[in-house]
Write a protein that holds these residues in place. Structure first.
Motif, PDB file in Angstrom:
ATOM      1  N   PRO A   1       0.855  -1.184   0.000  1.00 37.25           N
ATOM      2  CA  PRO A   1       0.000   0.000   0.000  1.00 37.25           C
ATOM      3  C   PRO A   1       0.894   1.238   0.000  1.00 37.25           C
ATOM      4  O   PRO A   1       1.921   1.261   0.675  1.00 37.25           O
ATOM      5  CB  PRO A   1      -0.781  -0.108   1.309  1.00 37.25           C
ATOM      6  N   ASN A   2       0.518   2.240  -0.759  1.00 40.67           N
ATOM      7  CA  ASN A   2       1.279   3.487  -0.695  1.00 40.67           C
ATOM      8  C   ASN A   2       0.450   4.629  -1.246  1.00 40.67           C
ATOM      9  O   ASN A   2      -0.562   4.418  -1.908  1.00 40.67           O
ATOM     10  CB  ASN A   2       2.601   3.374  -1.457  1.00 40.67           C
ATOM     11  N   ASP A   3       0.855   5.815  -0.907  1.00 40.59           N
ATOM     12  CA  ASP A   3       0.228   6.995  -1.469  1.00 40.59           C
ATOM     13  C   ASP A   3       1.231   8.119  -1.349  1.00 40.59           C
ATOM     14  O   ASP A   3       2.304   7.953  -0.763  1.00 40.59           O
ATOM     15  CB  ASP A   3      -1.084   7.318  -0.732  1.00 40.59           C
ATOM     16  N   ILE A   4       0.868   9.270  -1.857  1.00 42.29           N
ATOM     17  CA  ILE A   4       1.844  10.333  -1.888  1.00 42.29           C
ATOM     18  C   ILE A   4       1.991  10.992  -0.526  1.00 42.29           C
ATOM     19  O   ILE A   4       2.960  11.670  -0.234  1.00 42.29           O
ATOM     20  CB  ILE A   4       1.466  11.342  -2.974  1.00 42.29           C
ATOM     21  N   ASP A   5       1.034  10.824   0.344  1.00 38.10           N
ATOM     22  CA  ASP A   5       1.153  11.408   1.678  1.00 38.10           C
ATOM     23  C   ASP A   5       1.766  10.379   2.623  1.00 38.10           C
ATOM     24  O   ASP A   5       2.454   9.468   2.187  1.00 38.10           O
ATOM     25  CB  ASP A   5      -0.204  11.892   2.171  1.00 38.10           C
ATOM     26  N   ARG A   6       1.462  10.480   3.873  1.00 36.58           N
ATOM     27  CA  ARG A   6       2.097   9.583   4.834  1.00 36.58           C
ATOM     28  C   ARG A   6       1.669   8.134   4.690  1.00 36.58           C
ATOM     29  O   ARG A   6       2.106   7.273   5.448  1.00 36.58           O
ATOM     30  CB  ARG A   6       1.792  10.051   6.246  1.00 36.58           C
ATOM     31  N   TYR A   7       0.757   7.878   3.753  1.00 40.32           N
ATOM     32  CA  TYR A   7       0.296   6.498   3.595  1.00 40.32           C
ATOM     33  C   TYR A   7       1.429   5.574   3.190  1.00 40.32           C
ATOM     34  O   TYR A   7       1.356   4.376   3.321  1.00 40.32           O
ATOM     35  CB  TYR A   7      -0.820   6.424   2.562  1.00 40.32           C
ATOM     36  N   GLU A   8       2.469   6.163   2.676  1.00 36.65           N
ATOM     37  CA  GLU A   8       3.620   5.339   2.333  1.00 36.65           C
ATOM     38  C   GLU A   8       4.297   4.907   3.629  1.00 36.65           C
ATOM     39  O   GLU A   8       4.440   5.684   4.553  1.00 36.65           O
ATOM     40  CB  GLU A   8       4.595   6.151   1.488  1.00 36.65           C
ATOM     41  N   GLY A   9       4.724   3.660   3.673  1.00 36.21           N
ATOM     42  CA  GLY A   9       5.430   3.216   4.865  1.00 36.21           C
ATOM     43  C   GLY A   9       4.500   2.569   5.882  1.00 36.21           C
ATOM     44  O   GLY A   9       3.475   2.016   5.531  1.00 36.21           O
ATOM     45  N   ARG A  10       4.892   2.691   7.110  1.00 34.82           N
ATOM     46  CA  ARG A  10       4.197   1.925   8.134  1.00 34.82           C
ATOM     47  C   ARG A  10       2.735   2.329   8.279  1.00 34.82           C
ATOM     48  O   ARG A  10       1.870   1.497   8.524  1.00 34.82           O
ATOM     49  CB  ARG A  10       4.904   2.095   9.478  1.00 34.82           C
ATOM     50  N   TYR A  11       2.471   3.614   8.151  1.00 32.46           N
ATOM     51  CA  TYR A  11       1.106   4.085   8.295  1.00 32.46           C
ATOM     52  C   TYR A  11       0.165   3.309   7.376  1.00 32.46           C
ATOM     53  O   TYR A  11      -0.867   2.796   7.795  1.00 32.46           O
ATOM     54  CB  TYR A  11       1.060   5.587   7.992  1.00 32.46           C
ATOM     55  N   GLY A  12       0.567   3.215   6.107  1.00 25.09           N
ATOM     56  CA  GLY A  12      -0.264   2.513   5.132  1.00 25.09           C
ATOM     57  C   GLY A  12      -0.395   1.038   5.452  1.00 25.09           C
ATOM     58  O   GLY A  12      -1.472   0.454   5.340  1.00 25.09           O
ATOM     59  N   ILE A  13       0.704   0.453   5.873  1.00 26.87           N
ATOM     60  CA  ILE A  13       0.684  -0.966   6.226  1.00 26.87           C
ATOM     61  C   ILE A  13      -0.287  -1.201   7.382  1.00 26.87           C
ATOM     62  O   ILE A  13      -1.124  -2.107   7.343  1.00 26.87           O
ATOM     63  CB  ILE A  13       2.102  -1.423   6.656  1.00 26.87           C
ATOM     64  N   GLU A  14      -0.192  -0.355   8.386  1.00 26.55           N
ATOM     65  CA  GLU A  14      -1.037  -0.555   9.569  1.00 26.55           C
ATOM     66  C   GLU A  14      -2.506  -0.326   9.243  1.00 26.55           C
ATOM     67  O   GLU A  14      -3.374  -1.043   9.721  1.00 26.55           O
ATOM     68  CB  GLU A  14      -0.594   0.377  10.705  1.00 26.55           C
ATOM     69  N   ASP A  15      -2.773   0.690   8.428  1.00 34.37           N
ATOM     70  CA  ASP A  15      -4.166   0.948   8.075  1.00 34.37           C
ATOM     71  C   ASP A  15      -4.729  -0.219   7.278  1.00 34.37           C
ATOM     72  O   ASP A  15      -5.850  -0.668   7.515  1.00 34.37           O
ATOM     73  CB  ASP A  15      -4.280   2.241   7.260  1.00 34.37           C
ATOM     74  N   THR A  16      -3.939  -0.736   6.356  1.00 33.21           N
ATOM     75  CA  THR A  16      -4.405  -1.863   5.558  1.00 33.21           C
ATOM     76  C   THR A  16      -4.666  -3.072   6.444  1.00 33.21           C
ATOM     77  O   THR A  16      -5.675  -3.753   6.314  1.00 33.21           O
ATOM     78  CB  THR A  16      -3.350  -2.229   4.493  1.00 33.21           C
ATOM     79  N   ARG A  17      -3.751  -3.286   7.354  1.00 30.20           N
ATOM     80  CA  ARG A  17      -3.911  -4.419   8.252  1.00 30.20           C
ATOM     81  C   ARG A  17      -5.217  -4.303   9.031  1.00 30.20           C
ATOM     82  O   ARG A  17      -5.971  -5.247   9.186  1.00 30.20           O
ATOM     83  CB  ARG A  17      -2.736  -4.443   9.211  1.00 30.20           C
ATOM     84  N   LYS A  18      -5.469  -3.089   9.488  1.00 34.22           N
ATOM     85  CA  LYS A  18      -6.699  -2.845  10.246  1.00 34.22           C
ATOM     86  C   LYS A  18      -7.901  -3.152   9.358  1.00 34.22           C
ATOM     87  O   LYS A  18      -8.854  -3.802   9.794  1.00 34.22           O
ATOM     88  CB  LYS A  18      -6.718  -1.378  10.684  1.00 34.22           C
ATOM     89  N   ALA A  19      -7.851  -2.665   8.130  1.00 36.03           N
ATOM     90  CA  ALA A  19      -8.977  -2.871   7.219  1.00 36.03           C
ATOM     91  C   ALA A  19      -9.194  -4.369   6.970  1.00 36.03           C
ATOM     92  O   ALA A  19     -10.326  -4.832   6.886  1.00 36.03           O
ATOM     93  CB  ALA A  19      -8.730  -2.147   5.899  1.00 36.03           C
ATOM     94  N   VAL A  20      -8.103  -5.111   6.871  1.00 35.06           N
ATOM     95  CA  VAL A  20      -8.225  -6.554   6.672  1.00 35.06           C
ATOM     96  C   VAL A  20      -8.883  -7.200   7.888  1.00 35.06           C
ATOM     97  O   VAL A  20      -9.758  -8.052   7.776  1.00 35.06           O
ATOM     98  CB  VAL A  20      -6.835  -7.183   6.407  1.00 35.06           C
ATOM     99  N   GLN A  21      -8.471  -6.734   9.062  1.00 37.13           N
ATOM    100  CA  GLN A  21      -9.075  -7.287  10.285  1.00 37.13           C
ATOM    101  C   GLN A  21     -10.572  -6.975  10.347  1.00 37.13           C
ATOM    102  O   GLN A  21     -11.374  -7.818  10.742  1.00 37.13           O
ATOM    103  CB  GLN A  21      -8.380  -6.720  11.522  1.00 37.13           C
ATOM    104  N   GLU A  22     -10.919  -5.748   9.943  1.00 38.69           N
ATOM    105  CA  GLU A  22     -12.343  -5.403   9.925  1.00 38.69           C
ATOM    106  C   GLU A  22     -13.098  -6.352   9.009  1.00 38.69           C
ATOM    107  O   GLU A  22     -14.167  -6.842   9.349  1.00 38.69           O
ATOM    108  CB  GLU A  22     -12.539  -3.962   9.422  1.00 38.69           C
TER     109      GLU A  22
END
Ligand SMILES: Nc1ncnc2c1ncn2[C@@H]1O[C@H](COP(=O)(O)OP(=O)(O)OP(=O)(O)O)[C@@H](O)[C@H]1O
Ligand SMILES: [Mg+2]
Lengths: 266, 605
Positions: free
Chosen positions: B532-553
């Motif tokens: 997962p990545n985006d031009i803002d802070r979504y790149e890196g751990r933030y994006g990974i953690e958000d994706t993980r959360k979404a998967v858990q949901e």
């Protein structure tokens, strides 16, 4: 008692199984294909002196296939026990191989047997059988397959003591292959190392791992005089992949173990 | 004669001791995939990549021609670091192709055998010994390679006694690899041994043997240059895969974007966080990354009005995002816009996909028949012996209970599948000359559509891309109610890559859609090509953690998320996102169209 069914323990499984048998607890064995699950149960059957009734589960398996059904002969109809019922009546190990393959409505007949009640109700005859003291329920499955629709219901799963099997350690696997086939230790060791190397490719390049069974097959061919390299190609490379490149790499690996310089130059 | 001289001249200029054998040459690219499989089997780290090395400059002793050719020579030596193993681009040292090829495999095996930080001379010999013991198949080849190399080394020039001694030791080590020899110090660099692995290119460790500082500072400079070359090549790559962070190493979890964002962590509300403005970027001097940012920014500013042919459906949807540092959701943070291509012409299945589609279809037909057997039916295709026996044996033979048949059911399975395809810019990347990842994804969606349509399974297809939290494009390719036909095929064919990969939001929306399906089993199949990545802070751990959360949901909604990726790096982060069994990595992305239906069947059979 010496048993004729050879089994080399990997861990504490024999001890655990004996306890479970004594305490009348059901056992679940998890492990990849060809790692010795069936062999273990057979061995324990001999050791405990109980007959083993094996049922290979599939998705067409009905409860009647386990419990039994009415049949007809010249004199009329009669009831015939299925393997599960026989084991329950007479005492013995009922071993359900690949239990997740069976449909869930089939496996629920196990529930009253696999808890403290230890009974098997036979709807068709109206009978309820209290399990023999030597009856033991053992099921196995291979957790390696990712499948969404299959898998054990937690209520089934939580009725069992679980044992995790895996392919044996290098030393043990070598010993097993030698004992099973009479092959020399040097070849056995190479086979086992080769197997271990191929197992490292699981997930990345291969869906499957080489089983101990396949290694035994290769050793059997070799022991009979079939060329080593070819035996490995047919047992270990062909049976694991259809992908040309992966196959080539496996052959390359096999060559490194089993080609002498002369053969290679030729 | 003239030819001869020319050849000799060339060999001197290019710094070879002997002329290679171009007709027996073999190149890395011919072997790369096989090599990496072999490397993993031999115990190498599966996370490492295999690639070509740059040449390095060594100051070896040369004849008078040195003055013409320059003081230094360039050699391709194999080496490794934590990220990868680097091989010579081509090997033509031996007259037999077989030997040149074996040398590649030998080097791969050495790389698997050698530790990362090592006493290179000694450890190379230990590794050689181990490999020869372990693989009888290497022995003869090693003997031949070593013999050839020893002969070739006879032509080397050694001026001082020290150099002569060193050369003797090298030859001894080649012939009798044992671990007890100290590497003698001598002037100049020794001529490298192609059978050995050398220390990492960047550490300069290699020239250590004999280095007095060089008269001109050239070496130092050029060495860094070469390093940069490799890194630059890597960087283009990095952009696709987002940064090289490893999620399991806490320190590396903070990618640069997050460092930047830490100060801005209060601008999180949707409206305030208007943009990751250019000014912020001007202030950044993060060396290596600078270029990356610039190019990304450029991409962003160039944002074309490509929406023209995509018709927005509804006003857009606000979705939350998980902020892992605060351990809470930022509500209404993401704006997701469902889109549908307005001008997609209904199209038939492209010709090049037809043969495989046909084959799959016939395979699946039989599969479908086998799977849905209804038992004890009044009418049906086969006799149910049990019910007949029961009937015959029961005392009261009721007429009503005569359900003697099994029927093969043509109805759907109790399963709904939503396919979510990554349509980010990285999918523009080429796989080979005429295929890009996006083409493969498109073909896969089509092939999958054909397959799953044959099975009569309930399914929907969506694609997504994003530009920050404000614009998540969610393309409707087929919803659950539409039937799969030429209109859908047309929509799939008109799919174009967008920008980034805000995976969390796309998963959340897909979860909402899929959760509404009445079936018992719900499969969320994600096709991606990178993190997962985006031009803002979504790149890196933030994006990974958000994706993980979404998967858990999604899981807690009772869905089964499963990710199929063509990112060979994926083993580093997918287990964290989807769990051990929740993903599958495809190493040959060209196979995706063929493999996707197989994976689907494997999951649901
Ligand atoms: N510990 C062991 N002792 C003796 N033989 C073993 C052992 N482990 C494996 N084997 C050998 O491996 C072969 C395969 O084992 P077995 O048939 O028990 O596998 P399995 O786990 O039941 O596989 P599947 O899941 O495919 O049924 C046996 O025939 C035997 O030769
Ligand atoms: Mg078995």
């Amino acid at each position: 008692m010496t048993s004729s069914c050879y089994y080399l323990p990997q861990n504490n499984e024999i001890e655990l199984f004996c306890y479970a048998a004594e305490l009348q607890l059901p056992v679940l064995i998890k492990g990849p294909t060809g790692c010795g699950k069936t062999r273990f149960v057979e061995h324990m059957g001999e050791k405990l002196n109980r007959p083993v009734y094996t049922v290979a589960c599939h998705d067409d398996l009905t409860a009647a296939d386990l419990i039994g059904r009415h049949l007809i002969n010249s004199e009329g109809t009669y009831w015939q026990d299925g393997p599960l019922t026989r084991a329950v009546r007479e005492g013995g190990i009922c071993y359900l191989d690949e239990v997740v393959e069976a449909r869930k409505d089939t496996t629920v007949v196990l529930h009253p047997l696999a808890d403290y009640r230890r009974v098997l109700p036979l709807d068709r005859t109206g009978e309820t059988i209290q399990a023999h003291k030597n009856f033991m329920l053992v099921v196995s499955y291979n957790p390696g397959y990712q499948n969404l629709l299959k898998g054990m219901k937690p209520s089934t799963r939580q009725r069992f003591i679980s044992l995790q099997f895996n392919y044996p350690e290098e030393q043990q696997e070598t010993e097993i292959i030698m004992a099973e086939t009479g092959i020399d230790s040097k070849t056995a060791r190479h086979l086992v190392r080769l197997g271990k190397e191929i197992r490292r490719l699981k997930d990345h390049d291969l869906q499957e791992m080489v089983s101990t069974r396949l290694l035994v097959y290769a050793a059997l061919l070799i022991e009979k005089g079939f060329p080593k390299r070819d035996a490995c190609v047919h047992c270990l490379a062909e049976s694991l992949t259809d992908d040309a490149e992966t196959f080539q790499s496996l052959v390359q690996l096999i060559n490194l173990h089993f080609l002498s310089g002369k053969e290679q130059a030729a | 004669m003239e030819e001869q001289v020319g050849k000799l001249w060339h060999s001197f200029i290019t710094g070879r001791t002997t002329t290679g054998y171009p007709q027996a040459a073999i190149s890395f690219s011919q072997l790369s995939r096989g090599l990496s499989i072999f490397y993993r089997a031999a115990g190498g780290d599966p996370a490492k990549t295999m690639s070509c090395t740059d040449k390095r400059r060594l100051r070896t002793r040369r004849a008078w021609l040195v003055r013409v050719a320059g003081t230094q020579q360039r050699f391709s030596m194999a080496w490794q670091d934590e990220k990868g193993v680097y091989f010579p681009e081509q090997i033509d040292l031996f007259s037999q192709t077989e030997l040149n090829k074996t040398l590649y495999f030998w080097l791969a095996a050495m790389a698997a055998q050698l530790p990362l930080h090592f006493d290179w001379f000694r450890d190379n010999q230990i590794a050689t010994r181990t490999l020869l013991d372990r693989y009888p198949g290497f022995r003869e080849h090693y003997r031949m390679m070593a013999a050839t190399l020893v002969t070739q080394r006879k032509n080397l020039i050694c001026k001082t006694e020290a150099e002569k001694r060193r050369e003797k030791v090298i030859i001894h080590a080649l012939n009798h690899p044992v671990d007890c020899i100290e590497f003698p110090v001598a002037d100049r660099d020794s001529h490298p041994v192609p059978l050995w692995l050398y220390p990492a290119l960047s550490t300069q460790h290699v020239t250590e043997e004999n280095e007095q500082p060089l008269p001109n500072q050239n070496t130092e400079k050029q060495q860094t240059e070469t390093v940069t070359v490799r890194k630059q090549a890597k960087r283009t790559d990095d952009r696709k895969k987002t940064d090289g962070l490893l999620i399991f190493i806490p320190d590396s979890l903070f990618s640069w974007t997050e460092h930047i964002n830490m100060d801005r962590s209060e601008d999180d509300t949707f409206d305030e966080n208007a943009a990751f403005i250019a000014q912020d970027l001007d202030d950044l001097t993060l060396g290596n990354r600078e270029n990356g940012i610039a190019s990304r920014l450029k991409i962003d500013l160039d944002l074309p009005s490509s929406d023209a042919d995509d018709f927005p459906v509804g006003p857009g949807i606000r979705l939350p995002e998980w902020h892992y540092k605060r351990h809470s959701y930022i509500t209404h943070y993401c704006q997701l816009q469902p889109l549908i291509s307005a001008d997609a012409e209904p199209t038939e299945l492209p010709v090049h996909l037809k043969p495989v589609a046909r084959r799959l279809k016939s395979q699946l037909e039989s599969f479908r028949l086998g799977k849905n057997r209804l038992r004890r039916q009044l009418f049906g295709d086969e006799i149910n012996l049990d019910s007949w026996l029961e009937h015959t044996t029961s005392a009261t033979q009721q007429v009503t209970g005569q359900n003697f048949f099994n029927r093969i059911d043509q109805h759907q399975r109790d399963l709904s599948t939503l396919i979510l395809a990554d349509l980010s810019l990285s999918t523009e990347a080429a796989i080979d000359n005429d295929t890009r990842i996006i083409d493969v994804i498109r073909d896969s969606l089509l092939q999958f559509g054909e397959a799953i349509h044959t099975l009569d399974d309930n399914f929907a297809m969506y694609g997504f891309s994003s530009v920050r939290n404000k614009m998540i494009r969610y393309h409707i390719l087929k919803n659950f109610n539409e039937s799969y036909d030429d209109t859908i095929r047309g929509r799939i064919l008109s799919v174009k890559p967008g920008f980034y990969t805000r995976l969390g939001a796309a998963i959340r929306q897909s979860t909402r859609i899929l959760a509404r399906q009445p079936s018992e089993h719900k499969l969320l199949l994600i096709i991606s090509d990178g993190k997962p990545n985006d031009i803002d802070r979504y790149e890196g751990r933030y994006g990974i953690e958000d994706t993980r959360k979404a998967v858990q949901e999604a899981k807690s909604e009772g869905l089964a998320p499963f990710c199929i990726t063509v990112d060979s790096d994926a083993n580093n982060y997918l287990p964290y996102l989807f769990g051990n069994r929740g993903y599958s990595v495809l190493h040959n992305s060209l196979k995706l169209p063929q493999v996707l239906p197989e994976i689907y069947l494997g999951l649901t059979q």
